[in-house]
Design a protein around this motif. Structure first.
Motif, PDB file in Angstrom:
ATOM      1  N   VAL A 189      47.275  32.294 -16.566  1.00  0.00           N
ATOM      2  CA  VAL A 189      46.398  31.998 -17.696  1.00  0.00           C
ATOM      3  C   VAL A 189      46.979  32.680 -18.923  1.00  0.00           C
ATOM      4  O   VAL A 189      47.245  33.885 -18.906  1.00  0.00           O
ATOM      5  N   ASP A 190      47.172  31.915 -19.981  1.00  0.00           N
ATOM      6  CA  ASP A 190      47.687  32.419 -21.251  1.00  0.00           C
ATOM      7  C   ASP A 190      46.483  32.663 -22.161  1.00  0.00           C
ATOM      8  O   ASP A 190      45.832  31.718 -22.613  1.00  0.00           O
ATOM      9  N   ALA A 191      46.158  33.917 -22.405  1.00  0.00           N
ATOM     10  CA  ALA A 191      44.970  34.268 -23.186  1.00  0.00           C
ATOM     11  C   ALA A 191      45.096  33.830 -24.641  1.00  0.00           C
ATOM     12  O   ALA A 191      46.184  33.839 -25.213  1.00  0.00           O
ATOM     13  N   ASN A 192      43.979  33.468 -25.220  1.00  0.00           N
ATOM     14  CA  ASN A 192      43.913  33.085 -26.626  1.00  0.00           C
ATOM     15  C   ASN A 192      43.392  34.276 -27.429  1.00  0.00           C
ATOM     16  O   ASN A 192      42.257  34.702 -27.249  1.00  0.00           O
ATOM     17  N   LEU A 193      44.229  34.816 -28.315  1.00  0.00           N
ATOM     18  CA  LEU A 193      43.803  35.945 -29.144  1.00  0.00           C
ATOM     19  C   LEU A 193      43.421  35.512 -30.553  1.00  0.00           C
ATOM     20  O   LEU A 193      43.287  36.356 -31.444  1.00  0.00           O
ATOM     21  N   ARG A 194      43.192  34.242 -30.757  1.00  0.00           N
ATOM     22  CA  ARG A 194      42.707  33.774 -32.065  1.00  0.00           C
ATOM     23  C   ARG A 194      41.197  34.017 -32.122  1.00  0.00           C
ATOM     24  O   ARG A 194      40.393  33.105 -31.958  1.00  0.00           O
ATOM     25  N   LEU A 195      40.875  35.281 -32.350  1.00  0.00           N
ATOM     26  CA  LEU A 195      39.495  35.744 -32.355  1.00  0.00           C
ATOM     27  C   LEU A 195      39.083  36.123 -33.774  1.00  0.00           C
ATOM     28  O   LEU A 195      39.941  36.489 -34.581  1.00  0.00           O
ATOM     29  N   PRO A 196      37.779  36.087 -34.072  1.00  0.00           N
ATOM     30  CA  PRO A 196      37.367  36.594 -35.383  1.00  0.00           C
ATOM     31  C   PRO A 196      37.670  38.084 -35.455  1.00  0.00           C
ATOM     32  O   PRO A 196      37.767  38.761 -34.417  1.00  0.00           O
ATOM     33  N   LEU A 197      37.835  38.595 -36.671  1.00  0.00           N
ATOM     34  CA  LEU A 197      38.009  40.034 -36.820  1.00  0.00           C
ATOM     35  C   LEU A 197      36.753  40.738 -36.346  1.00  0.00           C
ATOM     36  O   LEU A 197      35.639  40.258 -36.580  1.00  0.00           O
ATOM     37  N   TYR A 198      36.939  41.862 -35.646  1.00  0.00           N
ATOM     38  CA  TYR A 198      35.763  42.580 -35.172  1.00  0.00           C
ATOM     39  C   TYR A 198      34.905  42.989 -36.366  1.00  0.00           C
ATOM     40  O   TYR A 198      35.385  43.526 -37.350  1.00  0.00           O
TER      41      TYR A 198
END
Length: 179
Positions: A36-45
């Motif tokens: 599984v290739d994780a997606n780190l396109r997350l909103p800024l904390y």
């Protein structure tokens, strides 16, 4: 092929980044039943965002992927003498989820960077940042790829013997830690 599930986390968002190539090469050598290739396109904390809306679905997905993995490989570039903001942001968000997804997970750290140390500071800061999560971060062998433009072929495979040897040893150690 093993029966293990491997989660890959790349601290660079670029599709063609050296660290993505290194992560994929590690996965190929590990040879999991599932990668599984994780997606780190997350909103800024943002604590206000968390208070108003809870944990974003994409953050919860990442935490669930960490929890479900038998082993994790993290490949990170070195930005300004530390891990990338993308990677640190992901760690910060996941730390806010329930259930301690990192706890006791075997983790291998890799890095590729243009500098002569190949991402040594990334590895140091990442090891430090993972400490409160109580993951089982493998101590080595350290895989740090300096001058990555000379280390990969057109298909993204490592071409020099020493990095291949170190990565193969690290993935064997990760596989044993996950079994």
């Amino acid at each position: 092929m093993s029966s293990l599930r491997l989660l890959g986390i790349c601290g660079s968002l670029r599709a063609g980044s050296w660290n993505r190539k290194l992560m994929l090469e590690a996965a190929r050598i590990f040879d999991p039943a599932e990668f599984v290739d994780a997606n780190l396109r997350l909103p800024l904390y943002d604590g206000d965002l968390e208070t108003a809306h809870g944990i974003p679905p994409e953050v919860q997905l990442l935490a669930d992927q960490i929890k479900a993995a038998d082993a994790i490989v993290i490949a990170g570039p070195e930005y300004n003498k530390a891990m990338s903001g993308v990677l640190k942001n992901a760690l910060d968000w996941v730390s806010r989820t329930k259930g301690g997804p990192w706890r006791d997970k075997p983790v291998a750290i890799l890095s590729a960077a243009a500098g002569r140390a190949g991402g040594e500071r990334t590895q140091m800061t990442l090891r430090h940042a993972l400490t409160p999560f109580r993951a089982r971060v493998l101590p080595g062998p350290e895989v740090m790829i300096a001058a990555p433009d000379r280390e990969f072929d057109a298909e993204g495979r490592l071409v020099n013997e020493m990095p291949v040897k170190l990565l193969t040893e690290l993935m064997a150690d990760l596989r044993r830690a996950a079994a």
